[in-house]
Design a protein around this motif. Sequence first.
Motif, PDB file in Angstrom:
ATOM      1  N   ALA A  99     -25.882 -36.502  11.700  1.00 34.24           N
ATOM      2  CA  ALA A  99     -26.888 -35.448  11.584  1.00 34.24           C
ATOM      3  C   ALA A  99     -27.239 -34.902  12.961  1.00 34.24           C
ATOM      4  CB  ALA A  99     -28.138 -35.983  10.890  1.00 34.24           C
ATOM      5  N   GLU A 100     -27.374 -35.777  13.931  1.00 41.81           N
ATOM      6  CA  GLU A 100     -27.692 -35.347  15.299  1.00 41.81           C
ATOM      7  C   GLU A 100     -26.589 -34.441  15.846  1.00 41.81           C
ATOM      8  OE1 GLU A 100     -28.103 -37.598  19.549  1.00 41.81           O
ATOM      9  OE2 GLU A 100     -29.133 -38.525  17.846  1.00 41.81           O
ATOM     10  N   GLN A 101     -25.348 -34.817  15.600  1.00 45.18           N
ATOM     11  CA  GLN A 101     -24.221 -33.992  16.045  1.00 45.18           C
ATOM     12  C   GLN A 101     -24.187 -32.664  15.295  1.00 45.18           C
ATOM     13  OE1 GLN A 101     -20.891 -36.565  15.358  1.00 45.18           O
ATOM     14  NE2 GLN A 101     -21.128 -37.636  17.314  1.00 45.18           N
ATOM     15  N   ALA A 102     -24.468 -32.702  14.008  1.00 44.56           N
ATOM     16  CA  ALA A 102     -24.453 -31.479  13.205  1.00 44.56           C
ATOM     17  C   ALA A 102     -25.506 -30.492  13.680  1.00 44.56           C
ATOM     18  CB  ALA A 102     -24.667 -31.809  11.728  1.00 44.56           C
ATOM     19  N   MET A 103     -26.641 -30.997  14.150  1.00 43.24           N
ATOM     20  CA  MET A 103     -27.721 -30.116  14.599  1.00 43.24           C
ATOM     21  C   MET A 103     -27.349 -29.346  15.866  1.00 43.24           C
ATOM     22  SD  MET A 103     -29.809 -30.293  12.225  1.00 43.24           S
ATOM     23  CE  MET A 103     -31.200 -29.405  12.877  1.00 43.24           C
ATOM     24  N   THR A 104     -26.298 -29.743  16.548  1.00 47.18           N
ATOM     25  CA  THR A 104     -25.859 -29.010  17.733  1.00 47.18           C
ATOM     26  C   THR A 104     -24.943 -27.832  17.370  1.00 47.18           C
ATOM     27  OG1 THR A 104     -23.885 -30.376  18.136  1.00 47.18           O
ATOM     28  CG2 THR A 104     -25.967 -31.125  19.120  1.00 47.18           C
ATOM     29  N   LEU A 105     -24.532 -27.761  16.107  1.00 51.63           N
ATOM     30  CA  LEU A 105     -23.670 -26.673  15.653  1.00 51.63           C
ATOM     31  C   LEU A 105     -24.458 -25.375  15.542  1.00 51.63           C
ATOM     32  CD1 LEU A 105     -21.837 -28.546  12.759  1.00 51.63           C
ATOM     33  CD2 LEU A 105     -20.899 -28.024  15.019  1.00 51.63           C
ATOM     34  N   SER A 106     -23.752 -24.279  15.524  1.00 53.65           N
ATOM     35  CA  SER A 106     -24.393 -22.986  15.309  1.00 53.65           C
ATOM     36  C   SER A 106     -24.980 -22.943  13.901  1.00 53.65           C
ATOM     37  CB  SER A 106     -23.365 -21.860  15.463  1.00 53.65           C
ATOM     38  OG  SER A 106     -22.434 -21.918  14.388  1.00 53.65           O
ATOM     39  N   THR A 107     -25.880 -22.013  13.684  1.00 56.92           N
ATOM     40  CA  THR A 107     -26.494 -21.861  12.362  1.00 56.92           C
ATOM     41  C   THR A 107     -25.432 -21.640  11.294  1.00 56.92           C
ATOM     42  OG1 THR A 107     -28.488 -20.952  13.356  1.00 56.92           O
ATOM     43  CG2 THR A 107     -28.129 -20.483  11.028  1.00 56.92           C
ATOM     44  N   GLU A 108     -24.486 -20.797  11.583  1.00 59.21           N
ATOM     45  CA  GLU A 108     -23.421 -20.511  10.613  1.00 59.21           C
ATOM     46  C   GLU A 108     -22.607 -21.763  10.307  1.00 59.21           C
ATOM     47  OE1 GLU A 108     -19.394 -17.844  10.442  1.00 59.21           O
ATOM     48  OE2 GLU A 108     -21.160 -16.934  11.359  1.00 59.21           O
ATOM     49  N   SER A 109     -22.291 -22.539  11.331  1.00 57.61           N
ATOM     50  CA  SER A 109     -21.512 -23.758  11.124  1.00 57.61           C
ATOM     51  C   SER A 109     -22.306 -24.796  10.338  1.00 57.61           C
ATOM     52  CB  SER A 109     -21.076 -24.346  12.467  1.00 57.61           C
ATOM     53  OG  SER A 109     -20.161 -23.489  13.102  1.00 57.61           O
ATOM     54  N   ARG A 110     -23.603 -24.915  10.614  1.00 58.71           N
ATOM     55  CA  ARG A 110     -24.441 -25.855   9.865  1.00 58.71           C
ATOM     56  C   ARG A 110     -24.525 -25.445   8.398  1.00 58.71           C
ATOM     57  NH1 ARG A 110     -28.037 -25.069  14.078  1.00 58.71           N
ATOM     58  NH2 ARG A 110     -29.635 -24.343  12.634  1.00 58.71           N
ATOM     59  N   ALA A 111     -24.633 -24.143   8.159  1.00 63.94           N
ATOM     60  CA  ALA A 111     -24.682 -23.656   6.779  1.00 63.94           C
ATOM     61  C   ALA A 111     -23.380 -23.969   6.062  1.00 63.94           C
ATOM     62  CB  ALA A 111     -24.967 -22.158   6.763  1.00 63.94           C
ATOM     63  N   ARG A 112     -22.269 -23.782   6.732  1.00 64.91           N
ATOM     64  CA  ARG A 112     -20.956 -24.087   6.136  1.00 64.91           C
ATOM     65  C   ARG A 112     -20.836 -25.573   5.845  1.00 64.91           C
ATOM     66  NH1 ARG A 112     -17.393 -23.744   2.726  1.00 64.91           N
ATOM     67  NH2 ARG A 112     -15.257 -24.095   3.324  1.00 64.91           N
ATOM     68  N   LEU A 113     -21.287 -26.405   6.773  1.00 62.34           N
ATOM     69  CA  LEU A 113     -21.250 -27.853   6.576  1.00 62.34           C
ATOM     70  C   LEU A 113     -22.116 -28.256   5.381  1.00 62.34           C
ATOM     71  CD1 LEU A 113     -20.441 -30.708   7.388  1.00 62.34           C
ATOM     72  CD2 LEU A 113     -22.317 -30.678   9.062  1.00 62.34           C
ATOM     73  N   ALA A 114     -23.307 -27.680   5.306  1.00 62.49           N
ATOM     74  CA  ALA A 114     -24.197 -27.981   4.179  1.00 62.49           C
ATOM     75  C   ALA A 114     -23.532 -27.579   2.867  1.00 62.49           C
ATOM     76  CB  ALA A 114     -25.530 -27.261   4.352  1.00 62.49           C
ATOM     77  N   ASP A 115     -22.878 -26.436   2.860  1.00 63.56           N
ATOM     78  CA  ASP A 115     -22.178 -25.955   1.672  1.00 63.56           C
ATOM     79  C   ASP A 115     -21.083 -26.936   1.270  1.00 63.56           C
ATOM     80  OD1 ASP A 115     -21.532 -24.189  -0.393  1.00 63.56           O
ATOM     81  OD2 ASP A 115     -20.104 -23.108   0.852  1.00 63.56           O
ATOM     82  N   LEU A 116     -20.309 -27.388   2.238  1.00 66.15           N
ATOM     83  CA  LEU A 116     -19.240 -28.343   1.949  1.00 66.15           C
ATOM     84  C   LEU A 116     -19.796 -29.657   1.403  1.00 66.15           C
ATOM     85  CD1 LEU A 116     -16.986 -27.788   5.092  1.00 66.15           C
ATOM     86  CD2 LEU A 116     -16.411 -27.216   2.723  1.00 66.15           C
ATOM     87  N   LEU A 117     -20.891 -30.116   1.962  1.00 65.50           N
ATOM     88  CA  LEU A 117     -21.493 -31.366   1.491  1.00 65.50           C
ATOM     89  C   LEU A 117     -22.025 -31.236   0.067  1.00 65.50           C
ATOM     90  CD1 LEU A 117     -23.331 -32.481   4.745  1.00 65.50           C
ATOM     91  CD2 LEU A 117     -21.312 -33.549   3.704  1.00 65.50           C
ATOM     92  N   VAL A 118     -22.704 -30.138  -0.211  1.00 60.95           N
ATOM     93  CA  VAL A 118     -23.231 -29.931  -1.567  1.00 60.95           C
ATOM     94  C   VAL A 118     -22.086 -29.848  -2.562  1.00 60.95           C
ATOM     95  CG1 VAL A 118     -24.415 -28.278  -3.075  1.00 60.95           C
ATOM     96  CG2 VAL A 118     -25.414 -28.901  -0.871  1.00 60.95           C
ATOM     97  N   GLU A 119     -21.037 -29.120  -2.210  1.00 56.06           N
ATOM     98  CA  GLU A 119     -19.895 -28.974  -3.116  1.00 56.06           C
ATOM     99  C   GLU A 119     -19.187 -30.301  -3.351  1.00 56.06           C
ATOM    100  OE1 GLU A 119     -18.830 -26.433  -4.957  1.00 56.06           O
ATOM    101  OE2 GLU A 119     -20.522 -25.247  -4.251  1.00 56.06           O
ATOM    102  N   SER A 120     -19.295 -31.237  -2.405  1.00 56.35           N
ATOM    103  CA  SER A 120     -18.594 -32.508  -2.545  1.00 56.35           C
ATOM    104  C   SER A 120     -19.303 -33.493  -3.474  1.00 56.35           C
ATOM    105  CB  SER A 120     -18.420 -33.165  -1.166  1.00 56.35           C
ATOM    106  OG  SER A 120     -19.656 -33.700  -0.708  1.00 56.35           O
ATOM    107  N   LEU A 121     -20.549 -33.207  -3.836  1.00 50.17           N
ATOM    108  CA  LEU A 121     -21.298 -34.121  -4.687  1.00 50.17           C
ATOM    109  C   LEU A 121     -20.748 -34.110  -6.105  1.00 50.17           C
ATOM    110  CD1 LEU A 121     -24.909 -33.294  -3.480  1.00 50.17           C
ATOM    111  CD2 LEU A 121     -23.489 -35.241  -2.819  1.00 50.17           C
TER     112      LEU A 121
END
Length: 77
Positions: free
Chosen positions: A9-31
């Motif tokens: 999570a700490e590493q993810a917070m260093t990503l750009s807003t767009e990258s964090r949104a994409r990561l969140a999307d990938l995580l939600v889709e993986s559930l």
Amino acid sequence: MATTVEKLAEQAMTLSTESRARLADLLVESLDAHELGHIDRLWVAEAKRRRDEVRNGRVEAIPGDEALQKVRDAVRR
């Protein structure tokens, strides 16, 4: 040594807003909804609904710091 969720999570917070949104999307889709409890399934559905509203332009996203400032201002009143 395995990476902890907190470190990820700490590493993810260093990503750009767009990258964090994409990561969140990938995580939600993986559930896998079949493995989740009732409340968790509802939260996943809500997250997907909100994501789709932003993607379709029905809702305009605002930066997190701006949203938090609005909440702080409203609480102070």
